[in-house]
Scaffold this motif. Structure first.
Motif, PDB file in Angstrom:
ATOM      1  N   HIS A 149      11.966 -36.125  54.065  1.00  0.00           N
ATOM      2  CA  HIS A 149      13.094 -36.028  53.129  1.00  0.00           C
ATOM      3  C   HIS A 149      12.785 -35.084  51.968  1.00  0.00           C
ATOM      4  N   PHE A 150      11.534 -35.047  51.530  1.00  0.00           N
ATOM      5  CA  PHE A 150      11.176 -34.239  50.374  1.00  0.00           C
ATOM      6  C   PHE A 150      11.213 -32.740  50.670  1.00  0.00           C
ATOM      7  N   PHE A 151      11.155 -32.366  51.950  1.00  0.00           N
ATOM      8  CA  PHE A 151      11.262 -30.949  52.291  1.00  0.00           C
ATOM      9  C   PHE A 151      12.689 -30.440  52.085  1.00  0.00           C
ATOM     10  N   ASP A 152      13.665 -31.348  52.050  1.00  0.00           N
ATOM     11  CA  ASP A 152      15.049 -30.971  51.753  1.00  0.00           C
ATOM     12  C   ASP A 152      15.402 -31.156  50.287  1.00  0.00           C
ATOM     13  N   THR A 153      14.623 -31.950  49.540  1.00  0.00           N
ATOM     14  CA  THR A 153      14.941 -32.212  48.130  1.00  0.00           C
ATOM     15  C   THR A 153      14.011 -31.442  47.194  1.00  0.00           C
ATOM     16  N   ILE A 154      12.709 -31.706  47.268  1.00  0.00           N
ATOM     17  CA  ILE A 154      11.759 -30.942  46.448  1.00  0.00           C
ATOM     18  C   ILE A 154      11.718 -29.492  46.898  1.00  0.00           C
ATOM     19  N   GLY A 155      11.786 -29.272  48.217  1.00  0.00           N
ATOM     20  CA  GLY A 155      11.816 -27.897  48.729  1.00  0.00           C
ATOM     21  C   GLY A 155      10.682 -27.593  49.678  1.00  0.00           C
ATOM     22  N   ARG A 156      10.919 -26.578  50.511  1.00  0.00           N
ATOM     23  CA  ARG A 156       9.956 -26.221  51.555  1.00  0.00           C
ATOM     24  C   ARG A 156       8.635 -25.727  50.963  1.00  0.00           C
ATOM     25  N   ARG A 157       8.710 -24.796  50.019  1.00  0.00           N
ATOM     26  CA  ARG A 157       7.501 -24.101  49.552  1.00  0.00           C
ATOM     27  C   ARG A 157       6.505 -25.075  48.924  1.00  0.00           C
ATOM     28  N   ILE A 158       6.959 -25.930  48.038  1.00  0.00           N
ATOM     29  CA  ILE A 158       6.052 -26.867  47.372  1.00  0.00           C
ATOM     30  C   ILE A 158       5.476 -27.863  48.369  1.00  0.00           C
ATOM     31  N   MET A 159       6.320 -28.411  49.224  1.00  0.00           N
ATOM     32  CA  MET A 159       5.866 -29.446  50.145  1.00  0.00           C
ATOM     33  C   MET A 159       4.928 -28.902  51.228  1.00  0.00           C
TER      34      MET A 159
END
Length: 476
Positions: A329-339
């Motif tokens: 879920h965090f790859f769609d909210t926090i974002g791809r690059r950071i995760m």
């Protein structure tokens, strides 16, 4: 070929609420990773029994080489079937590839020597490799943009659901009180064949990708399929949200040449190509080097009987399954690059510490397994995100081929070399030698983390057409 036309089909698909249709897509197509996980775990869990088979009589090095044969087949299958997928469509190929897998995995159970086992493993890998390109492209093209990252990671993570099935199956089939181990390891390969028969039935309900039909000039068919999906979803969810976004103009084409694929990859999207190569190769080396040979480590250095290997593979598999499901879920909210940066980096640091601890003899078999479970909780999400990245990076007309190329390259460089190298290191019998292999894997994961931080791009919540403009999209 049809004349140019304007369409809003991508926006219509992306605005749909999640429904039973999307669950059907995920289950019917995502089972590919369950099959791959089943295959890898069966061979990993059965490695000791296969090595001890009076018919096969394999050395540790030959066990590693058969793992490499499987991965070489996956490279061939990904490239060949990926090329066909972009030309002939997603639906035809994800039916053909599961048939190849079904026949080859059943044949593996009838192997009589090293060469027959390696050849059957090659063709089993070819079926799975073809599945990766056909299925990844189809899933991404049917799932709404806002859920694409979560879904793609979860689907890729189900590899480890298959791994858990494989580990549990091996506990029963290698128990000498239940069945002769020589017969047990052969019957184990029938588990994958039986599962793939149900897959064929489910997939007949999955339509061709409307996005693929659109770019190939089959507008009416694409419109009909999207209309049917909308009716299906509206019946369950009620009135659909309005369509948001400007229509795009498509100039259809019958196919994309390999020369155009090369120019697009290494001229238009060079940074993304480099990123895809690094992410895929680094995770493939770490995963395949550790997982294909872990059973040999347990039997050689910890004295674990072959029949008990599944008990150690099971928590390892469950930890890997949990990573993408919990973190996706965090790859769609926090974002791809950071995760992606964080998951690769954490896995690399933890792997380096664990490799050193193994060399010093500080860890018991269960402590070693617990350490790998934590490491690959993060590494599993990272590896799944690598497939997500290469699928999103390039235009629709070459998506399957793009996935195939990066899967093939990553598997060839990281996956084929890894098991063979670790098989040879284990046969040498020195913990220090194996530590250097683990440290190499850790360094590669850290290189991947740095590359993502430098070259990563934002794709979360965006339509595939806005992330990479279709080659057939007419100029505005």
């Amino acid at each position: 070929m049809s004349k140019a036309f304007t369409t809003d089909l991508p926006h219509r698909l992306d605005r749909l609420p999640w429904s039973r249709f999307h669950w059907l897509v995920v289950i019917a197509l995502g089972v590919t990773w369950v099959l791959d996980g089943l295959e890898v775990t069966l061979v990993g869990s059965l490695a000791g029994a296969i090595k001890e088979s009076p018919r096969l009589r394999l050395s540790e090095t030959e066990v590693g080489l058969t793992a490499s044969a499987y991965l070489l087949g996956a490279v061939f299958g990904a490239l060949f079937f990926g090329w066909l997928t972009d030309r002939l469509g997603r639906k035809k190929l994800f039916t053909l590839t599961v048939l190849v897998y079904l026949l080859a995995t059943i044949a593996t159970g009838f192997s009589w020597d090293f060469w027959s086992f390696a050849i059957f493993r090659f063709f089993t890998g070819a079926g799975i490799g073809g599945e990766y390109s056909a299925v990844n492209s189809a899933i991404q093209e049917l799932i709404p943009a806002r859920r694409r990252g979560t879904t793609d990671l979860a689907v890729n993570g189900t590899f480890w659901g298959g791994a858990a099935i494989g580990a549990a199956s091996s506990l029963l089939l290698l128990d000498p009180a239940v069945i002769d181990p020589e017969l047990g390891w052969r019957l184990a390969f029938g588990v994958g064949g039986a599962l793939s028969i149900s897959v064929l039935f489910l997939r007949k309900w999955i339509p061709e990708s409307p996005r693929w039909l659109m770019t190939h000039g089959r507008r009416e068919e694409a419109e009909r399929i999207v209309g049917d999906i909308e009716v299906w979803v509206a019946r369950e969810k009620g009135p659909l949200p309005p369509v948001v976004g400007e229509p795009i103009r498509i100039d259809p084409r019958s196919h994309t040449t390999l020369g155009e694929v090369a120019r697009t990859l290494f001229r238009t999207y060079l940074d993304r190509a480099l990123l895809g190569i690094v992410l895929m190769a680094c995770q493939a080396f770490c995963y395949n080097a550790v997982f294909f040979t872990y059973a040999l480590v347990l039997t050689r250095f910890y004295g674990i009987p072959s029949a008990h290997i599944g008990w150690f593979m099971l928590p390892f598999a469950l930890g890997n399954l949990a990573g993408p499901l919990i973190l996706g879920h965090f790859f769609d909210t926090i974002g791809r690059r950071i995760m992606i940066t964080a998951t690769y980096g954490l896995a690399g640091v933890l792997m380096a510490f664990t490799g050193f601890a193994f060399a010093q003899g500080w860890l018991s078999a269960w402590e070693q397994t617990a350490a790998w479970t934590v490491i690959f909780f993060f590494a599993s999400a990272a590896a799944s995100a690598a497939y997500l990245t290469v699928g999103e990076s390039f235009p629709l007309e070459m998506r399957a081929m793009g996935i195939a190329l990066f899967y093939a390259f990553g598997t060839l460089v990281g996956g084929v070399v890894g098991p063979a190298l670790f098989g040879a290191l284990i046969e040498g019998g020195q913990r220090t030698d194996i530590m250097w292999g683990y440290l190499l894997g850790a360094a590669l994961m850290l290189v991947a983390a740095g590359t993502e931080w430098k070259l990563g791009f934002a794709a979360e919540g965006k339509s595939l057409e806005s992330v990479a403009r279709p080659l057939s999209q007419a100029a505005d």
